[in-house]
Motif scaffolding. Structure first.
Motif, PDB file in Angstrom:
ATOM      1  N   MET A 132       0.849  -1.198   0.000  1.00 45.75           N
ATOM      2  CA  MET A 132       0.000   0.000   0.000  1.00 45.75           C
ATOM      3  C   MET A 132       0.888   1.253   0.000  1.00 45.75           C
ATOM      4  SD  MET A 132      -2.816   1.240   2.818  1.00 45.75           S
ATOM      5  CE  MET A 132      -3.874  -0.164   2.444  1.00 45.75           C
ATOM      6  N   PRO A 133       0.602   2.217  -0.895  1.00 48.37           N
ATOM      7  CA  PRO A 133       1.406   3.430  -0.927  1.00 48.37           C
ATOM      8  C   PRO A 133       1.211   4.270   0.331  1.00 48.37           C
ATOM      9  CG  PRO A 133      -0.512   3.636  -2.354  1.00 48.37           C
ATOM     10  CD  PRO A 133      -0.468   2.214  -1.902  1.00 48.37           C
ATOM     11  N   ASN A 134       2.179   5.147   0.614  1.00 46.32           N
ATOM     12  CA  ASN A 134       2.076   6.021   1.779  1.00 46.32           C
ATOM     13  C   ASN A 134       0.880   6.958   1.651  1.00 46.32           C
ATOM     14  OD1 ASN A 134       4.311   4.987   3.026  1.00 46.32           O
ATOM     15  ND2 ASN A 134       5.719   6.522   2.213  1.00 46.32           N
ATOM     16  N   THR A 135       0.258   7.249   2.780  1.00 49.49           N
ATOM     17  CA  THR A 135      -0.830   8.223   2.799  1.00 49.49           C
ATOM     18  C   THR A 135      -0.306   9.615   3.139  1.00 49.49           C
ATOM     19  OG1 THR A 135      -1.275   7.750   5.127  1.00 49.49           O
ATOM     20  CG2 THR A 135      -2.510   6.483   3.475  1.00 49.49           C
ATOM     21  N   PHE A 136       1.009   9.767   3.120  1.00 49.93           N
ATOM     22  CA  PHE A 136       1.612  11.070   3.404  1.00 49.93           C
ATOM     23  C   PHE A 136       2.803  11.286   2.477  1.00 49.93           C
ATOM     24  CE2 PHE A 136       3.779   7.976   6.032  1.00 49.93           C
ATOM     25  CZ  PHE A 136       5.115   8.307   5.895  1.00 49.93           C
ATOM     26  N   PHE A 137       3.201  12.536   2.363  1.00 47.66           N
ATOM     27  CA  PHE A 137       4.368  12.913   1.565  1.00 47.66           C
ATOM     28  C   PHE A 137       5.330  13.632   2.504  1.00 47.66           C
ATOM     29  CE2 PHE A 137       7.055  14.659  -1.622  1.00 47.66           C
ATOM     30  CZ  PHE A 137       6.818  13.972  -2.800  1.00 47.66           C
ATOM     31  N   GLN A 138       6.492  13.071   2.689  1.00 48.42           N
ATOM     32  CA  GLN A 138       7.471  13.607   3.627  1.00 48.42           C
ATOM     33  C   GLN A 138       8.434  14.556   2.922  1.00 48.42           C
ATOM     34  OE1 GLN A 138       7.749  12.939   7.150  1.00 48.42           O
ATOM     35  NE2 GLN A 138       8.960  14.789   6.843  1.00 48.42           N
ATOM     36  N   PHE A 139       8.441  15.808   3.352  1.00 51.72           N
ATOM     37  CA  PHE A 139       9.413  16.791   2.865  1.00 51.72           C
ATOM     38  C   PHE A 139      10.507  16.965   3.918  1.00 51.72           C
ATOM     39  CE2 PHE A 139       5.497  17.645   0.631  1.00 51.72           C
ATOM     40  CZ  PHE A 139       5.902  17.958  -0.657  1.00 51.72           C
ATOM     41  N   LYS A 140      11.504  17.760   3.615  1.00 53.36           N
ATOM     42  CA  LYS A 140      12.630  17.922   4.533  1.00 53.36           C
ATOM     43  C   LYS A 140      12.233  18.595   5.839  1.00 53.36           C
ATOM     44  CE  LYS A 140      16.427  17.795   1.207  1.00 53.36           C
ATOM     45  NZ  LYS A 140      17.508  18.545   0.521  1.00 53.36           N
ATOM     46  N   GLN A 141      11.303  19.554   5.787  1.00 49.30           N
ATOM     47  CA  GLN A 141      10.962  20.303   6.988  1.00 49.30           C
ATOM     48  C   GLN A 141       9.502  20.162   7.415  1.00 49.30           C
ATOM     49  OE1 GLN A 141      12.502  24.303   7.399  1.00 49.30           O
ATOM     50  NE2 GLN A 141      14.113  23.948   5.890  1.00 49.30           N
ATOM     51  N   PHE A 142       8.712  19.420   6.669  1.00 51.94           N
ATOM     52  CA  PHE A 142       7.313  19.241   7.038  1.00 51.94           C
ATOM     53  C   PHE A 142       6.763  17.987   6.356  1.00 51.94           C
ATOM     54  CE2 PHE A 142       7.401  21.987   3.319  1.00 51.94           C
ATOM     55  CZ  PHE A 142       6.435  21.446   2.478  1.00 51.94           C
ATOM     56  N   THR A 143       5.592  17.561   6.826  1.00 52.68           N
ATOM     57  CA  THR A 143       4.926  16.377   6.280  1.00 52.68           C
ATOM     58  C   THR A 143       3.533  16.758   5.812  1.00 52.68           C
ATOM     59  OG1 THR A 143       6.121  14.948   7.827  1.00 52.68           O
ATOM     60  CG2 THR A 143       4.174  14.015   6.764  1.00 52.68           C
ATOM     61  N   VAL A 144       3.138  16.254   4.647  1.00 52.06           N
ATOM     62  CA  VAL A 144       1.787  16.476   4.129  1.00 52.06           C
ATOM     63  C   VAL A 144       1.038  15.153   4.147  1.00 52.06           C
ATOM     64  CG1 VAL A 144       0.403  17.133   2.128  1.00 52.06           C
ATOM     65  CG2 VAL A 144       2.466  18.433   2.688  1.00 52.06           C
ATOM     66  N   HIS A 145       0.115  14.984   5.099  1.00 48.92           N
ATOM     67  CA  HIS A 145      -0.799  13.849   5.094  1.00 48.92           C
ATOM     68  C   HIS A 145      -1.915  14.167   4.106  1.00 48.92           C
ATOM     69  CE1 HIS A 145       0.982  11.686   8.499  1.00 48.92           C
ATOM     70  NE2 HIS A 145       1.296  12.886   8.960  1.00 48.92           N
ATOM     71  N   GLN A 146      -2.356  13.150   3.381  1.00 52.83           N
ATOM     72  CA  GLN A 146      -3.269  13.433   2.269  1.00 52.83           C
ATOM     73  C   GLN A 146      -4.363  12.389   2.062  1.00 52.83           C
ATOM     74  OE1 GLN A 146      -0.793  13.647  -1.260  1.00 52.83           O
ATOM     75  NE2 GLN A 146       0.155  11.667  -0.869  1.00 52.83           N
ATOM     76  N   GLU A 147      -4.540  11.479   3.013  1.00 53.79           N
ATOM     77  CA  GLU A 147      -5.529  10.428   2.806  1.00 53.79           C
ATOM     78  C   GLU A 147      -6.957  10.959   2.762  1.00 53.79           C
ATOM     79  OE1 GLU A 147      -4.761  10.540   7.290  1.00 53.79           O
ATOM     80  OE2 GLU A 147      -3.585  10.675   5.440  1.00 53.79           O
ATOM     81  N   LYS A 148      -7.223  12.102   3.405  1.00 54.54           N
ATOM     82  CA  LYS A 148      -8.575  12.664   3.418  1.00 54.54           C
ATOM     83  C   LYS A 148      -8.818  13.662   2.279  1.00 54.54           C
ATOM     84  CE  LYS A 148      -8.417  12.658   8.493  1.00 54.54           C
ATOM     85  NZ  LYS A 148      -8.384  13.544   9.675  1.00 54.54           N
ATOM     86  N   ALA A 149      -7.773  14.150   1.687  1.00 53.04           N
ATOM     87  CA  ALA A 149      -7.876  15.263   0.747  1.00 53.04           C
ATOM     88  C   ALA A 149      -8.397  14.820  -0.619  1.00 53.04           C
ATOM     89  CB  ALA A 149      -6.509  15.925   0.582  1.00 53.04           C
ATOM     90  N   ALA A 150      -9.112  15.725  -1.281  1.00 52.94           N
ATOM     91  CA  ALA A 150      -9.649  15.434  -2.609  1.00 52.94           C
ATOM     92  C   ALA A 150      -8.538  15.262  -3.631  1.00 52.94           C
ATOM     93  CB  ALA A 150     -10.591  16.559  -3.038  1.00 52.94           C
ATOM     94  N   LEU A 151      -7.524  16.093  -3.551  1.00 50.55           N
ATOM     95  CA  LEU A 151      -6.387  16.015  -4.460  1.00 50.55           C
ATOM     96  C   LEU A 151      -5.109  15.763  -3.672  1.00 50.55           C
ATOM     97  CD1 LEU A 151      -7.104  18.884  -7.031  1.00 50.55           C
ATOM     98  CD2 LEU A 151      -7.564  16.436  -7.241  1.00 50.55           C
ATOM     99  N   LYS A 152      -4.248  14.943  -4.248  1.00 46.84           N
ATOM    100  CA  LYS A 152      -3.017  14.566  -3.574  1.00 46.84           C
ATOM    101  C   LYS A 152      -1.860  15.444  -4.036  1.00 46.84           C
ATOM    102  CE  LYS A 152      -5.663  11.214  -2.171  1.00 46.84           C
ATOM    103  NZ  LYS A 152      -6.394  11.364  -0.896  1.00 46.84           N
ATOM    104  N   VAL A 153      -0.745  15.307  -3.344  1.00 49.72           N
ATOM    105  CA  VAL A 153       0.481  16.007  -3.730  1.00 49.72           C
ATOM    106  C   VAL A 153       0.915  15.519  -5.109  1.00 49.72           C
ATOM    107  CG1 VAL A 153       2.934  16.310  -3.200  1.00 49.72           C
ATOM    108  CG2 VAL A 153       1.230  16.340  -1.353  1.00 49.72           C
TER     109      VAL A 153
END
Length: 250
Positions: free
Chosen positions: A1-22
């Motif tokens: 299963m792919p990650n439900t978040f996108f990890q950046f160097k200084q922050f994390t974007v969780h996106q499982e609830k969002a209509a559009l992903k990173v």
């Protein structure tokens, strides 16, 4: 299963609830805008040219909060966002509250066409609906996010005109084939093209996105282009230069 978040160097974007992903193009947009803001601040402080100083930013259609977070990493401005989709709003709020810049970030829930903002902004950003009805999905919130059901481009321009200060700037990410008409429509709202960056997925592809920067003041237009990947399917030097402060493995 792919990650439900996108990890950046200084922050994390969780996106499982969002209509559009990173996406790669949204990351490029955020990095490019942040670079433009920093360069204008530097020029302003050095006194080389008369540029606006970015003090208060509005992100129309905040989604996961990605653009707000990317910009917050690079400048000290206070950044507001507005998102109408309930799950996306909750997701973005969680992402912002977990970031190092939560004190400078504020997210409103509502439809930007009816929302009563308490102030104007001297920089506005938007990654707006793209497709005008084609390629719709079965998800209502995704359709609103990706199509003109939620916010038409003409309406976006009217809102920007109403909320932007006289010395302000506006940046938008669009499909390449819609950019020319958008530029023509922007003039009617007293917004003049300053910079246009046409983007290719690779050097082998044609343009698929345009990043547009507008100003209240008419200036000489700068037209540039960027390829995300080279002929060997590796990130180009220009892409790496923009994203190296964000992506973990650049």
């Amino acid at each position: 299963m792919p990650n439900t978040f996108f990890q950046f160097k200084q922050f994390t974007v969780h996106q499982e609830k969002a209509a559009l992903k990173v996406s790669t193009d949204s990351c490029l947009f955020g990095a490019w805008v942040a670079h433009e803001v920093r360069s204008k601040l530097a020029q302003h402080s050095l006194g080389e040219v008369e540029k606006y100083e970015v003090r208060r930013v509005l992100d129309i259609g905040a989604g996961t909060g990605l653009l707000m977070l990317m910009l917050a990493q690079k400048c000290e401005a206070k950044i507001d966002g507005i998102e109408m989709d309930d799950p996306s709003y909750l997701q973005a709020k969680e992402n912002m509250d977990a970031s190092p810049w939560k004190e400078r970030l504020q997210l409103f829930q509502g439809n930007v066409k009816q929302y009563q903002f308490q102030q104007q902004y001297n920089f506005i950003i938007s990654n707006p609906p793209f497709y005008e009805g084609d390629l719709k999905s079965d998800s209502l919130n995704r359709n609103i996010a990706m199509h003109d059901e939620g916010l038409k481009l003409e309406e976006l321009l009217q809102i920007v005109d109403a909320k932007l200060t006289d010395d302000g700037g506006f940046a938008v990410l669009l499909p390449y084939h819609r950019a020319d008409q958008f530029i023509a429509d922007a003039i009617k709202q007293h917004l003049h093209l300053s910079v246009r960056l046409n983007v290719k997925q690779s050097v082998k592809h044609t343009f698929f996105r345009s990043i547009l920067l507008f100003s209240r003041k008419k200036t000489e237009e700068v037209i540039d282009e960027l390829s995300i990947k080279d002929a060997s399917n590796q990130y180009t030097i220009n892409f790496i230069e923009l994203l190296k402060d964000y992506y973990l493995y650049l």
